[in-house]
Design a protein around this motif. Structure first.
Motif, short mmCIF file in Angstrom:
data_model
loop_
_atom_site.label_atom_id
_atom_site.label_comp_id
_atom_site.label_asym_id
_atom_site.label_seq_id
_atom_site.Cartn_x
_atom_site.Cartn_y
_atom_site.Cartn_z
N GLY A 99 33.37 29.21 39.84
CA GLY A 99 34.35 29.98 39.08
C GLY A 99 34.92 31.16 39.82
N ARG A 100 34.59 31.30 41.10
CA ARG A 100 35.10 32.43 41.87
C ARG A 100 36.54 32.17 42.31
NH1 ARG A 100 30.60 32.93 46.50
NH2 ARG A 100 31.31 30.76 46.72
N PRO A 101 37.38 33.20 42.36
CA PRO A 101 38.76 33.01 42.82
C PRO A 101 38.81 32.69 44.30
CG PRO A 101 38.31 35.34 42.44
CD PRO A 101 37.12 34.59 41.94
N VAL A 102 39.65 31.74 44.65
CA VAL A 102 39.90 31.39 46.05
C VAL A 102 41.37 31.69 46.33
CG1 VAL A 102 39.85 29.58 47.79
CG2 VAL A 102 38.13 29.60 45.96
N HIS B 63 34.30 37.73 45.48
CA HIS B 63 33.33 38.11 44.46
C HIS B 63 34.09 38.67 43.25
CE1 HIS B 63 29.78 37.43 46.83
NE2 HIS B 63 30.19 38.25 47.80
N PRO B 64 33.42 38.81 42.10
CA PRO B 64 34.10 39.35 40.91
C PRO B 64 34.71 40.73 41.13
CG PRO B 64 32.03 38.31 40.28
CD PRO B 64 32.06 38.31 41.77
N ASP B 65 34.16 41.53 42.06
CA ASP B 65 34.71 42.87 42.29
C ASP B 65 35.85 42.87 43.30
OD1 ASP B 65 33.39 42.37 44.65
OD2 ASP B 65 32.33 44.30 44.71
N ALA C 101 45.92 39.14 37.24
CA ALA C 101 44.60 39.70 36.90
C ALA C 101 43.81 40.00 38.17
CB ALA C 101 43.83 38.73 36.02
N LEU C 102 43.86 39.10 39.16
CA LEU C 102 43.15 39.32 40.42
C LEU C 102 43.73 40.52 41.16
CD1 LEU C 102 41.11 38.53 42.59
CD2 LEU C 102 42.81 36.90 43.49
N ALA C 103 45.05 40.68 41.13
CA ALA C 103 45.68 41.81 41.81
C ALA C 103 45.18 43.13 41.25
CB ALA C 103 47.20 41.72 41.69
N GLN C 104 44.96 43.19 39.94
CA GLN C 104 44.43 44.41 39.32
C GLN C 104 43.02 44.71 39.84
OE1 GLN C 104 44.82 43.59 35.07
NE2 GLN C 104 46.59 44.97 34.96
N ILE C 105 42.22 43.67 40.01
CA ILE C 105 40.85 43.85 40.53
C ILE C 105 40.90 44.38 41.96
CG2 ILE C 105 38.77 42.61 41.22
CD1 ILE C 105 39.26 40.72 38.83
N LEU C 106 41.79 43.80 42.77
CA LEU C 106 41.91 44.22 44.16
C LEU C 106 42.41 45.67 44.26
CD1 LEU C 106 43.48 41.00 45.74
CD2 LEU C 106 41.13 41.81 45.99
N GLU C 107 43.36 46.03 43.40
CA GLU C 107 43.87 47.39 43.40
C GLU C 107 42.78 48.38 42.99
OE1 GLU C 107 47.49 50.09 41.43
OE2 GLU C 107 47.12 48.04 40.73
N ALA C 108 42.02 48.04 41.96
CA ALA C 108 40.94 48.92 41.51
C ALA C 108 39.89 49.10 42.60
CB ALA C 108 40.29 48.34 40.25
N ARG C 109 39.63 48.03 43.34
CA ARG C 109 38.64 48.13 44.43
C ARG C 109 39.14 49.07 45.53
NH1 ARG C 109 37.42 45.39 49.27
NH2 ARG C 109 35.18 45.42 49.71
N ARG C 110 40.42 48.99 45.86
CA ARG C 110 40.98 49.89 46.88
C ARG C 110 40.90 51.35 46.42
NH1 ARG C 110 45.14 46.17 46.85
NH2 ARG C 110 46.58 47.71 46.00
N LYS C 111 41.18 51.57 45.15
CA LYS C 111 41.13 52.94 44.63
C LYS C 111 39.72 53.49 44.66
CE LYS C 111 45.22 52.87 41.63
NZ LYS C 111 45.72 52.97 40.24
#
Length: 684
Positions: free
Chosen positions: A217-220, A286-288, A339-349
């Motif tokens: 279920g992980r994003p690729v 990963h989920p984060d 949704a994935l883009a939001q996760i990536l942006e939050a990780r960068r922040k």
């Protein structure tokens, strides 16, 4: 002339008022500059490489060290552009801008007329008894027109519109389709759902994206980039020309591409539903949002759809049912991407990537190229989506190259210098903002605390100006602004040469040729490519900025006398730079401010009037367009109620007033010339 061991070599930068500065070779920042007083430049022109002898004794507190130019080692202006003036039977070129003060006598046969915008080849830089001289190279048109100004700016920055015949011939020989032989050995992704998302007018589509889920279920996430290196062999005419250009140049309604359109808009562009060769970076996350695993491979794709930012934003906001039905086959993937883009942006922040507020606008032109509208550019979800995916791929590729210690061109961004840090602290302290160190989290705290407040524009602008300039380097020094330990440019090889170099390194790694003769050639080319790319990027940015000013001035020429809401975007002792809500910047001279004499505080960037009126970065006001000159890009404003016709001065963005220049022969350098008449995108 040669320099003695006690002398220092550096670049002379004229300030426009008779004095200048020299930045020593290898200097880490402007804090190491030497001040060159008037009449101590020894005939140096702006841009010359010179030898200087520092004056004895330490610098005064808060002042730069002083020095005298002792020798001119290399001239920086073999050609000069400007306006042709006549003095009797003589023709003179008055250099454009503020930096070159010496009119140049045009010698030899020529076709220039008074009032032309032209370029000369300098044949003599002048002596105490003779003026500078030059031969006519090119006439761009009538001085004062936007068209002539644009061509002059391109000439100054060595940006060529036309490609050499041998380059065009090689481009014409490129295939129009991908043959079966080219697909051999590549990862075949043609059955995957892969889309491009770009502006509606874009024709050079060099990146495509895909998103799936693995068994867990992980994003690729797949980022698929045009394999330009397959069509541009190293050392070929196409490659040499691309190296010289370094980047594509974009302004208003035009583009000057790095590669001929047969490649940039043809076989290299990831056009819909046709086979295209690519390099793919496929990341399992990963989920984060961190990378669990990745694959970098030579691939072949066939994009499912050519999407636009506008359509994707409508789809993601559920604003157009008909559009949703048309793209029902990709809409679930698009929502998953958002949704994935939001996760990536939050990780960068979380790691400290700076989130700077920005104001962007673009110019709309009619069929004749005349600017008719300026529209705000407000990035939506899809723009952020592509931004996040490109950043992720760039970081992954850079980390891969760094781990393998492979020769590569990295995109680096260093921490703010001590000088810039102190200037930022002095500017923000009166507003109640403080910080210990200019690290990621301290600067982001400043940005966050100012949001929604009157001083937000000032704080964000000040932080942006305190940052160092990003550049290319063969060493992986990290990217401060993104808080990324590994970063390179991989995603735009159609329009950026460093990306093309990164592709070549990746291809050599994949094909096992990095240790051979070809690999050695590639390794030796990397440092030169990084230096050249940095220089050409600066030239392109300068041209784009100066050309945009000309278009904006032409637009504002149709709106002289109209009132606009604005904010102060720069403060000098001579007046204020103001930025209108449309995104047009111009100058409001201190003479046009009410109340008499104003005091300038450079450390706090304020102009204070005798009545206590204070103007600083971000101050809101209304202004009237007083004048606009498309030929120079100069726009001046006045305050409502102030009498029109107040004298305005030509002034550079650095805030220095250029001296007046005259044309004609002169008896000595100190006296000066004599005359009867006188004359300033993209994805990361």
């Amino acid at each position: 002339m040669t320099k003695s061991h006690s002398e220092i070599t550096g670049l002379y930068q004229a300030a426009g008022r008779g004095f200048g500065f020299v930045t020593p070779e290898g200097a880490a920042g402007r804090e190491e500059d030497y001040f060159i007083p008037p009449r101590a430049e020894h005939g140096a022109w702006h841009g010359d490489t010179v030898a200087i002898r520092p004056d004895p004794g330490p610098a005064a507190p808060g002042e730069k060290r002083t020095a005298k130019v002792t020798a001119i080692l290399r001239r920086g202006n073999p050609t000069v552009t400007g306006s042709v003036r006549k003095h009797g039977r003589e023709a003179w070129l008055v250099p454009a801008g503020d930096k070159l003060r010496e009119p140049i006598q045009i010698v030899g046969k020529h076709r220039a007329h008074a009032g032309d915008r032209a370029a000369v080849q300098v044949t003599s830089y002048g002596t105490s008894k003779q003026p500078p001289m030059g031969t006519l190279l090119e006439v761009f048109g009538r001085d004062g027109s936007r068209e002539a100004a644009v061509e002059s700016i391109l000439f100054d920055q060595h940006i060529q519109r036309e490609f050499p015949p041998q380059v065009l011939e090689q481009a014409r020989q490129a295939p129009q389709e991908v043959p079966a032989s080219a697909r051999t050995g590549r990862l075949d992704l043609r059955e995957k759902c892969i889309i491009t998302i770009d502006g509606a007018s874009a024709k050079d589509l060099d990146d495509a994206v895909s998103l799936e889920r693995d068994e867990q279920g992980r994003p690729v996430l797949g980022v698929h980039i045009a394999d330009v290196s397959h069509y541009v062999p190293m050392g070929s005419p196409l490659d040499v020309e691309a190296w010289q250009r370094g980047t594509s140049v974009y302004f208003a309604d035009q583009v000057i591409p790095m590669l001929p359109t047969e490649l940039s808009n043809g076989i290299c562009s990831l056009n819909p539903q046709v086979d295209r060769l690519t390099l793919s970076c496929i990341m399992t996350l990963h989920p984060d949002g961190s990378v669990a695993d990745y694959t970098i491979a030579q691939s072949v794709i066939r994009t499912t759809e050519r999407m636009t930012y506008e359509d994707c934003n409508l789809l993601l906001s559920d604003a157009d049912p008909a559009l949703a039905q048309r793209y029902a086959h990709i809409l679930p993937m698009l929502r998953d991407m958002a949704a994935l883009a939001q996760i990536l942006e939050a990780r960068r922040k979380r790691r400290g990537s700076l989130d700077l507020a920005s104001r962007e606008s673009y110019i709309l032109c009619d069929e004749k190229g005349h600017p008719v509208s300026i529209q705000a550019r407000t990035p939506g979800v899809s723009e952020g989506l592509i931004e996040s995916f490109m950043l992720a791929a760039n970081e992954c590729v850079a980390a891969h190259l760094s781990r393998l210690d492979a020769p590569a061109v990295y995109r680096i961004h260093e921490k703010p210098s001590q000088e810039k840090t102190e200037a930022l602290r002095a500017l923000l302290s009166p507003l109640g903002y403080s910080f210990r160190e200019a690290d990621h989290f301290s600067l982001q705290k400043l940005l966050d605390e100012s949001r929604g407040k009157p001083e937000e524009f000032l704080v964000h602008t000040a932080v942006l100006r305190a940052l160092m300039k990003a550049r290319y380097d063969p060493q992986n020094l990290g990217h401060f602004g993104l808080a990324a330990s590994d970063y390179c440019h991989f995603t735009s090889p159609i329009r950026r040469y460093p990306d093309l170099m990164v592709h070549r390194t990746l291809t050599a790694l994949l094909e096992g040729t990095l240790t051979g003769k070809a690999g050695q050639k590639l390794s030796s080319a990397v440092p030169k490519a990084a230096k050249q790319a940095s220089e050409r990027e600066l030239a392109a940015q300068t041209a784009e900025r100066e050309i945009e000013k000309c278009y904006l001035a032409e637009f504002m020429a149709d709106h002289v006398g109209e009132t606009f809401p604005a904010a102060v975007s720069g403060v000098t002792r001579f007046g204020l730079f103001v930025l209108t809500a449309l995104g047009v910047e111009g100058f409001l001279p201190v003479e046009a401010l009410p109340g008499g004499r104003y005091a300038f505080d450079e450390s706090r960037m304020t102009l204070t009037g005798p009545g206590g009126d204070v103007f600083t970065l971000g101050t809101l006001l209304e202004v009237v367009c007083a004048s606009a000159d498309p030929g120079s890009g100069q726009i001046s404003f006045r305050l409502p109620g102030m009498a029109p016709g107040i004298p305005t001065r030509r002034i550079s963005r650095e805030g220095e007033r250029p001296a007046e220049r005259r044309v004609g022969k002169r008896p000595s350098r100190k006296a000066g010339p004599i005359s009867k008449s006188r004359k300033g995108r993209k994805k990361r």
